[in-house]
Write an enzyme that holds these catalytic residues in place. Structure first.
Site, short mmCIF file in Angstrom:
data_model
loop_
_atom_site.label_atom_id
_atom_site.label_comp_id
_atom_site.label_asym_id
_atom_site.label_seq_id
_atom_site.Cartn_x
_atom_site.Cartn_y
_atom_site.Cartn_z
N ASN A 21 0.87 -1.18 0.00
CA ASN A 21 0.00 0.00 0.00
C ASN A 21 0.90 1.23 0.00
OD1 ASN A 21 -1.89 2.02 0.38
ND2 ASN A 21 -2.24 1.54 2.54
N LYS A 66 0.07 4.24 -0.23
CA LYS A 66 -0.59 5.44 0.31
C LYS A 66 -0.40 6.61 -0.67
CE LYS A 66 -0.20 3.59 4.94
NZ LYS A 66 -0.10 3.88 6.39
N HIS A 74 -9.64 1.52 5.51
CA HIS A 74 -8.36 1.73 6.17
C HIS A 74 -8.55 2.71 7.33
CE1 HIS A 74 -4.17 2.84 6.85
NE2 HIS A 74 -3.84 1.76 6.15
N GLU A 88 -6.94 5.14 8.32
CA GLU A 88 -6.73 6.55 7.96
C GLU A 88 -8.00 7.15 7.38
OE1 GLU A 88 -2.00 5.74 7.18
OE2 GLU A 88 -3.35 5.98 5.48
N GLU A 108 -5.29 -4.52 11.20
CA GLU A 108 -4.25 -3.50 11.35
C GLU A 108 -4.46 -2.76 12.67
OE1 GLU A 108 -2.61 -1.93 7.25
OE2 GLU A 108 -4.52 -1.01 7.73
N GLY A 168 2.39 2.86 10.68
CA GLY A 168 3.30 3.97 10.43
C GLY A 168 4.07 4.45 11.65
N SER A 198 3.25 -1.94 10.30
CA SER A 198 4.72 -1.98 10.38
C SER A 198 5.29 -3.36 10.07
CB SER A 198 5.20 -1.49 11.75
OG SER A 198 4.84 -0.13 11.96
#
Length: 249
Positions: A9, A11, A97, A99, A168, A174, A213
């Site tokens: 991904n 991003k 996701h 985010e 996740e 991140g 990660s």
């Protein structure tokens, strides 16, 4: 037997020149031999789908998008539909996701509709679920994830078997932090047991992958766990050699 799946991904990263170099490096690396019975893909920003589709034409790497609209067409400025993605050769689409949940307020119900739209056009949705640091620290991690999964089951029913679930932990995305392999396995197992309450066939066959990660130095241990069926790789996927090392793990 569930296929091990590794998806990058990017991003909001990339450029025409960087993408070409990355695809060339990964393509050459995969020609040197990859473990059998695995699927590999990369989810790129919308503007680069056409370029990457052409670059991947003779590669075993599958193309993915980072989101998909719940709508087929119409007055939805800025949205990209599943039929458009299908025309670009997209095989995977990330939905839900963290985010997008946190920054754009996406709700579980919307995420399930997006997953359904992807399935309607032969695109595998990667449905992201995960808990915050507060939920983990207060002992509510499984409760939080079960709530997210339950919404998908309610809407998608037995179509869920054609999806991927990506666990996740939000606190690991991140940050450089990573759930221990056993911690990740425990949550994957909890998700699989929850799905078994609905349908044993779905539980046995759905792929549940880990994100948060993932790196070359922890991928082997993570992927060896019985209920971890691969990884959704964020920052490490930007480095072609690191991504290849994770694919080989």
């Amino acid at each position: 037997m569930r296929a091990l799946t590794v998806i990058g991904n990017w991003k909001m990263n990339g450029s025409l020149s960087i993408n070409q170099a990355w695809m060339q490096s990964v393509g050459e690396g995969m020609q040197c031999g990859m473990p059998a019975g695995r699927r590999f893909g990369v989810c790129v920003p919308f503007p680069y789908l056409h370029q990457c589709s052409q670059l991947l034409a003779s590669s075993q790497l599958l193309l993915g998008a980072q989101d998909v609209s719940a709508h087929e067409s119409g007055a939805y400025t800025g949205e990209v539909s599943a039929v458009m993605l299908q025309e670009m050769g997209v095989r995977f689409a990330i939905v839900g996701h963290s985010e997008r949940r946190m920054q754009y307020g996406e709700a579980n119900e919307t995420i399930a509709l997006k997953a359904g739209a992807a399935l309607d056009h032969e695109i595998t949705p990667i449905i992201c679920v995960g808990e915050t640091a507060d939920e983990r620290n207060s002992g509510r991690a499984i409760e939080a994830v079960r709530r997210q999964v339950a919404s998908q089951v309610s809407t998608l029913q037995d179509r869920l078997v054609d999806c991927l679930i990506a666990y996740e932990p939000i606190w690991a995305i991140g940050t450089g932090k990573v759930a221990s392999a056993q911690m990740a396995q425990d949550m994957h197992r909890a998700i699989r047991l929850q799905l078994a309450e609905f349908d044993h066939d779905v539980s046995a066959h759905i792929g549940i992958i880990y994100g948060g990660s993932v790196r070359a130095d922890n991928a082997t241990e993570l992927f060896a766990m019985p209920d971890i069926d691969g990884g959704l790789v964020g920052g490490s996927s930007l480095d072609a050699q690191e991504f290849l090392a994770i694919c080989r793990a």
